[in-house]
Write an enzyme that holds these catalytic residues in place. Structure first.
Site, PDB file in Angstrom:
ATOM      1  N   ASP A 209       0.842  -1.191   0.000  1.00 42.90           N
ATOM      2  CA  ASP A 209       0.000   0.000   0.000  1.00 42.90           C
ATOM      3  C   ASP A 209       0.883   1.248   0.000  1.00 42.90           C
ATOM      4  O   ASP A 209       2.103   1.164   0.077  1.00 42.90           O
ATOM      5  CB  ASP A 209      -0.896   0.014   1.238  1.00 42.90           C
ATOM      6  CG  ASP A 209      -0.073  -0.080   2.524  1.00 42.90           C
ATOM      7  OD1 ASP A 209       0.439   0.952   2.987  1.00 42.90           O
ATOM      8  OD2 ASP A 209       0.090  -1.208   3.053  1.00 42.90           O
ATOM      9  N   ASP A 211       0.630   3.584   2.436  1.00 42.08           N
ATOM     10  CA  ASP A 211       0.396   4.149   3.761  1.00 42.08           C
ATOM     11  C   ASP A 211      -0.823   5.077   3.660  1.00 42.08           C
ATOM     12  O   ASP A 211      -1.861   4.656   3.167  1.00 42.08           O
ATOM     13  CB  ASP A 211       1.655   4.842   4.288  1.00 42.08           C
ATOM     14  CG  ASP A 211       1.657   4.971   5.809  1.00 42.08           C
ATOM     15  OD1 ASP A 211       1.356   3.972   6.482  1.00 42.08           O
ATOM     16  OD2 ASP A 211       1.949   6.055   6.312  1.00 42.08           O
TER      17      ASP A 211
END
Length: 289
Positions: A209, A211
């Protein structure tokens, strides 16, 4: 010396169909109970050991992982090279979910974890200027590339305490001010302890991802992480399967001195050392004690 590769990771990494003579072993450590039993076997003529960092079924939170027991147990099994495989968030646009980063630096923001085997009664100071092994890291990068993964070599891992994910302000600080590349919750104090145990250590960060800093992507959640982890698992297994051919069964001394990290590190005079602590250090530091 014979090579024995230790893998610390999560679900999927120890499910290698080609592992010969697989056996789950319970290892007793004076530093507590490891995260789980350790799966041992042989892969392409090289001894292997797989330790699920969070335990099978993911029962240990990042702050509660028994890091000292894990490293000590691997050392007791004769492991020479440790590869950490873990999920991380990315702070870089070009470091996309599904990519792998071969970490070479850390910033440790964890608190309250047992970060050393040494202490009062036997004091030691090891160098962490270069906390990962370049030889082992290069082998991981080459194996990942051969597996078809987009690999980035060199980057800083911000180790946070967790278990919550970052605030937006923290994410921006780590990215824009500190210049970190990825964020995770488990590589510290693991890397420090591996160095104290004179084990070569490499960190493979699997990006799941962005974050929460990225304006075009929603903030990280568990569902997103799990979905990307599933896609990464096959690549991680292929990376591991490519390591025996690159490291070989015969282990020469580490050219970077990882296996001699304690050579001049112990400061406490022999006659002032705590015998109980010295006894607990038998696997980690027996070579110099």
């Amino acid at each position: 010396m014979q090579t024995r590769i230790g893998i610390i990771g999560g679900s999927g990494l120890y499910q290698l169909d080609s592992l010969e003579n697989p056996e789950w072993l319970s290892v007793t450590s004076p530093w507590g109970v490891p995260s789980d039993q350790i799966l041992t076997g042989v892969l392409q003529g090289v001894a292997m050991a797989f330790l699920p960092r969070h335990g099978r079924g993911h029962v240990h939170a990042p702050s509660d992982v028994p890091y000292r027991a894990n490293i000590d147990a691997l050392k007791r099994l004769g492991v020479t090279d440790v590869i950490s495989v873990s999920a991380c968030g990315s702070f870089r646009e070009d470091l996309a979910p599904g990519d792998f980063l071969i970490v070479d630096q850390f910033i440790d923001r964890t608190v309250g974890r047992d970060a050393s085997f040494f202490g009062s009664g036997c004091v030691a100071h090891v160098s962490l200027a270069h906390p990962t092994c370049p030889r082992l890291s290069a082998a991981c990068a080459d194996a990942a590339r051969a597996a078809g993964v987009t690999v980035h070599e060199g980057g800083t891992y911000l180790a946070m305490e967790g278990p919550q994910f970052s605030t937006l302000a923290e994410s921006r600080l780590y990215r824009e001010v500190w210049g970190c590349d990825v964020i995770g919750m488990t590589n510290m104090p693991e890397a420090k302890l591996a160095r104290e145990a004179e084990l070569c250590y490499a960190s493979v960060a699997m990006v799941t991802d962005y974050d929460c800093w990225h304006p075009d992507h929603a903030e990280v959640d568990v569902a997103q992480v799990i979905a990307t982890l599933g896609a990464n698992a096959a690549h991680a297994r292929a990376l591991v399967a490519g390591l025996p051919a690159r490291l070989g069964a015969d282990r020469a001394p580490c050219p970077h001195g990882c296996d001699r990290a304690l050579e001049h590190a112990i400061m406490t005079a022999p006659d002032r050392r705590d015998p109980d602590l010295v006894a607990r250090l038998d696997a980690v530091a027996g070579r110099v004690l």
